[in-house]
Design a protein around this motif. Structure first.
Motif, PDB file in Angstrom:
ATOM      1  N   LEU A  57      42.978  36.823  28.432  1.00 22.63           N
ATOM      2  CA  LEU A  57      42.352  37.833  27.576  1.00 22.63           C
ATOM      3  C   LEU A  57      43.389  38.756  26.942  1.00 22.63           C
ATOM      4  CD1 LEU A  57      39.231  38.652  29.702  1.00 22.63           C
ATOM      5  CD2 LEU A  57      39.219  37.818  27.365  1.00 22.63           C
TER       6      LEU A  57
ATOM      7  N   PHE B 180      38.935  42.787  36.295  1.00 24.23           N
ATOM      8  CA  PHE B 180      39.692  41.947  35.357  1.00 24.23           C
ATOM      9  C   PHE B 180      39.990  42.675  34.057  1.00 24.23           C
ATOM     10  CE2 PHE B 180      35.608  40.835  33.510  1.00 24.23           C
ATOM     11  CZ  PHE B 180      35.897  40.463  32.209  1.00 24.23           C
TER      12      PHE B 180
ATOM     13  N   TYR C 168      40.484  45.934  33.668  1.00 27.93           N
ATOM     14  CA  TYR C 168      41.551  46.891  33.951  1.00 27.93           C
ATOM     15  C   TYR C 168      42.910  46.175  33.939  1.00 27.93           C
ATOM     16  CZ  TYR C 168      43.700  50.905  36.364  1.00 27.93           C
ATOM     17  OH  TYR C 168      44.463  51.990  36.702  1.00 27.93           O
TER      18      TYR C 168
ATOM     19  N   LEU D  30      44.092  45.235  30.498  1.00 25.80           N
ATOM     20  CA  LEU D  30      44.703  46.333  29.748  1.00 25.80           C
ATOM     21  C   LEU D  30      46.136  46.581  30.206  1.00 25.80           C
ATOM     22  CD1 LEU D  30      41.695  48.816  29.548  1.00 25.80           C
ATOM     23  CD2 LEU D  30      42.606  47.352  27.748  1.00 25.80           C
ATOM     24  N   LEU D  31      46.363  46.449  31.510  1.00 23.44           N
ATOM     25  CA  LEU D  31      47.734  46.596  32.004  1.00 23.44           C
ATOM     26  C   LEU D  31      48.640  45.547  31.379  1.00 23.44           C
ATOM     27  CD1 LEU D  31      47.459  47.296  35.856  1.00 23.44           C
ATOM     28  CD2 LEU D  31      48.043  48.893  34.044  1.00 23.44           C
TER      29      LEU D  31
ATOM     30  N   LEU E 227      48.123  43.878  28.666  1.00 20.98           N
ATOM     31  CA  LEU E 227      48.197  44.097  27.224  1.00 20.98           C
ATOM     32  C   LEU E 227      49.282  45.132  26.914  1.00 20.98           C
ATOM     33  CD1 LEU E 227      46.935  43.386  24.530  1.00 20.98           C
ATOM     34  CD2 LEU E 227      45.278  45.211  24.875  1.00 20.98           C
ATOM     35  N   ALA E 228      49.334  46.179  27.736  1.00 22.78           N
ATOM     36  CA  ALA E 228      50.351  47.210  27.514  1.00 22.78           C
ATOM     37  C   ALA E 228      51.745  46.606  27.607  1.00 22.78           C
ATOM     38  CB  ALA E 228      50.184  48.322  28.537  1.00 22.78           C
TER      39      ALA E 228
ATOM     40  N   HIS F  25      52.561  44.556  24.545  1.00 23.92           N
ATOM     41  CA  HIS F  25      52.927  45.354  23.372  1.00 23.92           C
ATOM     42  C   HIS F  25      54.415  45.610  23.319  1.00 23.92           C
ATOM     43  CE1 HIS F  25      48.701  47.140  22.446  1.00 23.92           C
ATOM     44  NE2 HIS F  25      48.811  45.869  22.192  1.00 23.92           N
TER      45      HIS F  25
ATOM     46  N   PRO G  28      56.965  41.067  35.789  1.00 22.69           N
ATOM     47  CA  PRO G  28      56.957  42.286  36.613  1.00 22.69           C
ATOM     48  C   PRO G  28      55.570  42.896  36.782  1.00 22.69           C
ATOM     49  CG  PRO G  28      58.525  42.469  34.788  1.00 22.69           C
ATOM     50  CD  PRO G  28      57.831  41.172  34.615  1.00 22.69           C
TER      51      PRO G  28
ATOM     52  N   PHE H 273      53.274  43.526  40.119  1.00 20.41           N
ATOM     53  CA  PHE H 273      52.660  44.829  40.394  1.00 20.41           C
ATOM     54  C   PHE H 273      51.159  44.703  40.665  1.00 20.41           C
ATOM     55  CE2 PHE H 273      50.400  48.519  38.590  1.00 20.41           C
ATOM     56  CZ  PHE H 273      50.864  49.499  39.437  1.00 20.41           C
TER      57      PHE H 273
ATOM     58  N   ILE I 277      46.555  45.548  48.308  1.00 18.65           N
ATOM     59  CA  ILE I 277      46.195  46.793  48.994  1.00 18.65           C
ATOM     60  C   ILE I 277      44.696  47.054  48.829  1.00 18.65           C
ATOM     61  CG2 ILE I 277      46.521  49.294  48.983  1.00 18.65           C
ATOM     62  CD1 ILE I 277      49.471  48.679  48.189  1.00 18.65           C
TER      63      ILE I 277
END
Lengths: 285, 323, 425
Positions: free
Chosen positions: B115, B194, B196, B199-200, B202-203, B206, B237, B241, B248
């Motif tokens: 996505l 998924f 959330y 978006l991580l 996607l950032a 960019h 990376p 993360f 957790i």
């Protein structure tokens, strides 16, 4: 899958968005929205139709009746007020306290700073739930069982929030500016409020929003601490609606919907900021 | 409020790094000024001390007792731990936790990757709408989500089994079977996170210069090839993360299994089909009120978290050094 | 840009929010006004306790009963335990019979009701029910509010369609024993292709295991669940019901169970008196289609509750006044006519208002008579501190088989092993 486009096109292939990209994205969006929609559908038809097949996929007219029932079965209005109080205080407190601490770690020099910050980072990995038994005993010792402060205090500051605000301030606020303010005779408190906070206000706002959403949706801790219906948060009220003798699916769904709706409405206004917040706070490897 | 003071000699910018010596040519500040930084970070440390550190240490202490909250507390040494080691229910919960974590993490990461790649189109229209929609599951509470999904997955009256029935499958007993309930809870976790994660990713995407993609396109690499050769490697990376955070989170899954099974809520089904570690802890603590034993489960969880954190740390530093 | 005022505003907002929170927290503690005559009451959901409370408030103007319907009976007992541990207790609490022994074992957590004169009214209640709330030191922890009794609720209309008799006497004669009950189920399922009974775990095992002379403990309080043949028989009976394929495999009080009841997906459910309310509220559209027949296997009891006053109650006298008024024989009789819960005070069993009571929802069945008859000749068995978890493990093992996951051949051993782990023997 599709093959790459012929090169005779004038437009660069990378710029063309193919139809199946939209199709997949629309499917993804539908999957995200459907359960919430389904909540609404089941909440607006009575239970008998909710479990009949083929299912109703159009909302019925039963919503007002069921919502009425939700508010009369458990003190749902009180629960909404409690949730707003708890989540609101946590949101505001979280934003302010994390900004302050982030500012201290980013821009102030004091003995033990790096060690203390390391402690903050380390605490991020420890799930606090594993200590729920002593947490409960402490709250009992303080006489806070069944009180709202038991929900609010633990959520007022978080390691992640401090970490995030420190990152923001390290890059967004130059040391020269802090120095200049000091020369002008500002003390630390004034520097924070006049220089640092205005710079990180958008970030603090986003942090507050996330604090709000997390507190609103928290379940385990309120479930352990809150005993009287007048102190329930909405999440516990939903659980209480799953009444043990009289199982009304529509009722539980209506409760879920009523509990989700305020956040949805809020989200319409602040969703963009939250999306931006996630993307800015993104992990930079 | 602290009074305004003239501070004629500003301190030098501190050198970075933990071993940096402070510049000693500092003019003495007032007490309020020197105490200020500590005051700013005090709230967190106070809260953490009362609700984090102390409970954690106290957990180790309680775990050495047969601790009845409304009766007696007897010191029993390590008996709780030997009992835990031999307790099939504990290992069952550990297995369930791992299984649900695996079922939810891998598909979630794949989905988010795809996505994010799609959302990364420069000329995508309605991008803001798609991004916002992805976050709707995240703001929906776990309690509400669980109630909806439990209905959708119901054996006899659920939407999903009705759909499966149309194609001649089922009915599948999702709620009260081991694989079914794990799949159902994993689905809830995936649904929740998924967007959330997308978006991580996607950032991070960019941050990849568009020229990289354009160059690849000029070389004749199609979308799929670009995905595997550019998108995935540059996201490594952030993928690590998200695996760490989902681990957790995975250890803390509690609300979903609690609300799934109305027949046996604290065990997530009559045969503990989907009881997770945190739910097992809760059951021992607030279901049968063996506080000491529950604390021992907490200690075991703590050991796992530390072990996982170490593994993660070693793995990610290996990956970094290999680059 | 940010003015100097803003932070101050923000700070004010924050302090106001905090102030409101603490004010709200403050006013959620302690009973309201009422000069010690008002009190806080924790009860279960779904038994319409509200009606009794309202009746009491009407009869006693100026008294405010702050009722909390905490959750299921199990959840209420858990909340009470957490409350006792956390120093947050109500003035009055309802405890389900199975949970009672754990609390009776720790009598210091409750007021000894003899202080208020419970010894004078002790004889109003069924001996075997009252004895379960008396601690070893003789203190009386609770006053019994109701007993379950036993019966079978069945759908007369569905019986007719399956070619079975519909008259409640004839239906009762279909199943003098549990074997006959299963055989009837097989007839029904063969005729209709539909499940006969909601599930085997509660509607068969839980009933049969409550008709025994000794249950999980012997009369000396020793654990005998593993070697007691009566338990094994009840367990095997339930396995046979599963094997016969006559159950809808819907666990009691789940959403599926409720939906199945609404949609007539089973025809029979074991129903002690307190279950009638549940059927009524879960499937209102089936009014008049139900009837009630005698249960196979003779006398027995499932369920029933007690009212207790925690030691730290702020208004114990007010709570006791409620118990005295509402749990007197006349009080329980009034409650029976409004809710259907069977009194624990045998002196009213012959009262016309109970013996002659019929329920239109259940085809005018004489429910009072049916339930009091089911208690006749009941031999009480000893209930111990671990009776509840033991019962739960047996139930779980059977449900596991019923859901298609568990192996019936190993179910008994599994159940025994799980009981051992659960009670730490």
């Amino acid at each position: 899958m599709m093959t790459s486009t012929p090169r005779s096109r004038s437009r660069r292939p990378v710029d063309r968005v193919r139809w199946w990209t939209y199709a997949l994205l629309i499917l993804g969006a539908a999957i995200c929205l459907f359960p919430v929609y389904w909540m609404f559908v089941v909440a607006s038809t009575d239970t008998a139709t909710a479990t009949e097949m083929p299912p109703e996929i159009v909302p019925g007219g039963n919503l007002p009746h069921l919502v009425d029932l939700v508010f009369s079965t458990v003190p749902f209005l009180r629960a909404l007020v409690n949730s707003v109080l708890v989540a609101g205080t946590i949101g505001v407190g979280h934003a302010l306290l994390c900004s302050l601490a982030g500012f201290a770690f980013a821009k102030l020099h004091f003995p033990g700073r790096d060690t203390l910050f390391l402690v903050v980072v380390l605490t991020m990995t420890v799930p606090t739930q594993l200590a729920i038994i002593p947490q409960f005993l402490i709250v009992a010792e303080l006489g806070w069982v069944d009180t709202l402060q038991a929900l609010i205090l633990p959520g007022l500051a978080s390691a992640f929030g401090i970490f995030w605000m420190r990152q923001h301030l390290s890059t967004a606020l130059s040391d020269e500016l802090v120095q200049a303010a000091r020369i002008d005779g500002a003390n630390t408190w004034q520097i924070f409020w006049r220089i640092a906070f205005p710079i990180v206000r958008p970030a603090a706002y986003v942090l507050g929003l996330f604090g709000y959403v997390t507190a609103w949706n928290d379940f385990l801790w309120p479930f352990v601490v809150m005993k009287s219906p007048e102190n329930y948060t909405v999440q516990i009220a939903i659980k209480a609606l799953q009444n043990s003798f009289d199982i009304d699916l529509g009722l539980a769904m209506a409760g879920s919907f009523v509990a989700t709706l305020p956040l949805l409405v809020l989200f319409v206004f602040v969703g963009r900021r939250m999306v931006a917040g996630i993307m800015e706070g993104a992990f930079k490897g | 409020m602290a009074t305004t003071r003239l501070d004629p000699a500003p301190e030098a910018p501190a050198p970075r790094g933990p071993h940096a010596r402070r510049a000693s040519s500092r003019v003495r500040q007032g007490f309020a000024e020197r105490i200020a930084p500590y005051a700013y970070i005090a709230p967190f440390f106070l809260i953490f001390a009362v609700f984090g550190l102390f409970p954690l240490l106290f957990t180790f202490y309680i775990a050495l007792f047969d601790w009845n909250p409304i009766g007696d507390q007897t010191y029993i040494g390590f008996d709780n731990f030997t009992r835990l080691w031999e307790d099939g229910r504990f290992w069952n919960a550990a297995g369930n936790t791992v299984s649900i974590w695996l079922l939810s993490t891998l598909p979630q990461l794949m989905l988010a990757l795809v996505l994010a790649h799609l959302l990364n189109h420069a000329r995508l229209r309605y991008a803001a709408f798609f991004r916002m929609t992805m976050l709707v599951p995240y703001i929906t509470s776990v309690a509400a989500t669980t109630i909806v999904f439990a209905q959708i997955f119901d054996r006899d009256y659920g939407l999903l089994n009705w759909l499966l029935g149309l194609v001649g499958v089922g009915p599948v007993n999702f709620v009260q079977s081991v694989p079914g309930s794990h799949l159902m809870i994993a689905t809830m976790v995936i649904w929740r996170w998924f967007g959330y994660t997308t978006l991580l990713y996607l950032a991070s995407l960019h941050a990849i210069p568009r020229e990289t993609y354009e160059a690849a396109a000029v070389d004749g690499a199609g979308g799929v090839k670009q995905f595997w050769h550019i998108t995935v490697p540059s996201l490594r990376p952030v993928i690590i993360f998200t695996v760490v955070t989902s681990t957790i989170y995975g250890l803390q899954i509690f609300t979903e299994p609690l609300l799934v099974s109305r027949a046996a809520p604290l065990t997530c089904g009559p045969a503990r089909e989907c009881q997770t570690l945190t739910l097992f802890l809760y059951e021992q603590g607030f279901g049968v009120f063996e506080f000491g034993y529950a604390a021992a489960v907490g200690v075991a969880l703590f050991v796992m978290v530390v072990a996982l954190a170490l593994i993660n740390y070693l793995a990610s530093s290996r990956i970094r050094s290999e680059r | 840009m940010f003015t100097r005022k803003t932070p101050a505003r923000l700070r004010t907002a924050a302090s106001i929010a905090l102030g409101v929170v603490f004010a709200a927290a403050g006013c959620s503690n302690g009973p309201g006004s009422g000069g010690g005559r008002s009190f806080e009451f924790w009860s279960f959901t779904g038994i319409n306790q509200e009606a009794a409370v309202q009746e009491y408030e009407r009869a006693n103007p100026g008294i405010d009963v702050r009722l909390s319907e905490v959750g299921s009976s199990v959840e209420t007992a858990q909340s009470l335990t957490i409350g006792l541990a956390g120093g947050k207790v109500p003035d009055l609490v309802l405890i389900q019979g199975d949970d009672m022994p754990r609390f009776v074992d720790q009598p210091h957590n409750f007021r000894d009701l003899r202080e208020f004169g419970a010894a004078d009214v002790q004889d109003d209640y069924l001996d075997w029910v009252m004895s379960q709330s008396v601690a070893e030191d003789g203190s009386i922890i609770g006053v019994p509010t109701d007993v379950g009794g036993m019966a079978i609720a069945y759908r007369a209309d569905l019986f007719a369609e399956a070619g079975l008799p519909t008259d409640r006497e004839e239906v009762g004669r279909l199943w003098p024993t549990w074997e006959d009950f299963i055989a009837t189920g097989e007839r029904y399922t063969a005729a209709t292709g539909e499940p006969f009974v909601d599930n085997a775990a509660t509607s068969v095992f839980y009933q049969a295991v409550n008709q025994v002379s000794r249950k999980y403990y012997d009369d000396e309080g020793e654990l005998v669940y593993a070697e007691n043949p009566e338990i094994r028989d009840a367990f095997e009976l339930a396995l046979r019901a599963v094997d016969a394929g006559i159950t809808a495999r819907q666990s009691t009080f789940t959403e599926g169970w409720s939906a199945a009841m609404k949609q007539s997906d089973f025809a029979v459910v074991a129903a002690p008196s307190w279950m009638l309310n549940s059927i009524r509220s879960n499937a209102p559209e089936t009014a008049g289609a139900w009837d009630i027949a005698a249960i196979p296997g003779g006398a027995g009891n499932w369920g029933g509750s007690y009212l207790a006053i925690p030691a730290d109650a702020a208004n114990p006298e007010a709570a006791w006044d409620y118990i005295r008024e509402m749990q007197s024989p006349q009080g329980q009789l009034r409650h029976f006519t409004s809710s259907g819960a069977l009194p624990t005070t045998p002196s009213v069993y012959e009262d016309e208002r109970l013996a002659g009571y019929t329920d239109p929802f259940f085809s005018d069945a004489p429910v009072g008579r049916i339930y009091t008859d089911s208690l006749l000749g009941l031999e009480p068995f000893h209930i111990g501190p671990d009776s509840a978890p033991i019962g739960q493990e047996f139930l779980n093992a059977l449900t596991d088989v019923e859901q298609g996951s568990g192996d019936p051949a190993r179910a008994w051993e599994n159940a025994l092993r799980n009981v051992e782990i659960a009670i730490g023997e």
